[in-house]
Enzyme design. Sequence first.
Site, short mmCIF file in Angstrom:
data_model
loop_
_atom_site.label_atom_id
_atom_site.label_comp_id
_atom_site.label_asym_id
_atom_site.label_seq_id
_atom_site.Cartn_x
_atom_site.Cartn_y
_atom_site.Cartn_z
N ASP A 32 0.77 -1.11 0.01
CA ASP A 32 0.07 0.02 0.01
C ASP A 32 1.13 1.53 0.10
O ASP A 32 2.02 1.25 0.86
CB ASP A 32 -0.92 -0.02 1.27
N HIS A 104 -10.37 -5.18 -3.81
CA HIS A 104 -8.95 -5.61 -3.37
C HIS A 104 -9.43 -5.79 -1.64
O HIS A 104 -10.02 -5.51 -0.98
CB HIS A 104 -8.22 -4.26 -3.26
N LEU A 105 -8.13 -6.62 -1.29
CA LEU A 105 -8.08 -6.99 -0.08
C LEU A 105 -6.81 -6.39 0.88
O LEU A 105 -5.76 -6.64 0.18
CB LEU A 105 -7.96 -8.39 0.09
#
Length: 119
Positions: A32, A104-105
């Site tokens: 991220d 997304h996870l």
Amino acid sequence: MYDKSNVFAKILRGEIPCKKICENEYGVSFHDISPCASQHALVIPRGEYVNFYEFLARASAAEQAGFWTVVKETADALGIRDDFNTWASAGDAPFVKQSVPHFHLHLVAGERLKDPTYF
Ligand code: 5GP
């Protein structure tokens, strides 16, 4: 409706960079850009699914299996197989408002969230 201009679609097309962790035919994981903990990865399917429900409802069995394989391999690669997305590492605020319209996870681990208002 799926918006092909979302940031994860651009990452999938190679138009913007990411720090890739692993990938297969059906999914990709990467760090991220704004981590909320010492370990914060994102796993996305290559297919065009806006959110979790759409992925569950429309993705083929092969796509779903491939996606979860990337989740498992990402946890292995980061050494977080025992604690990602647990209460201790992901915090106690389960409500998440999605900001990028490509399913997304988040794999979050390592500590309690740095910013408890993240969610
Ligand atoms: P959401 O809020 O939709 O659950 O999560 C979207 C996530 O995508 C956020 O944690 C945000 O930091 C991350 N993100 C947004 N833009 C980018 C980008 O360009 N690259 C990467 N690697 N992550 C991004």
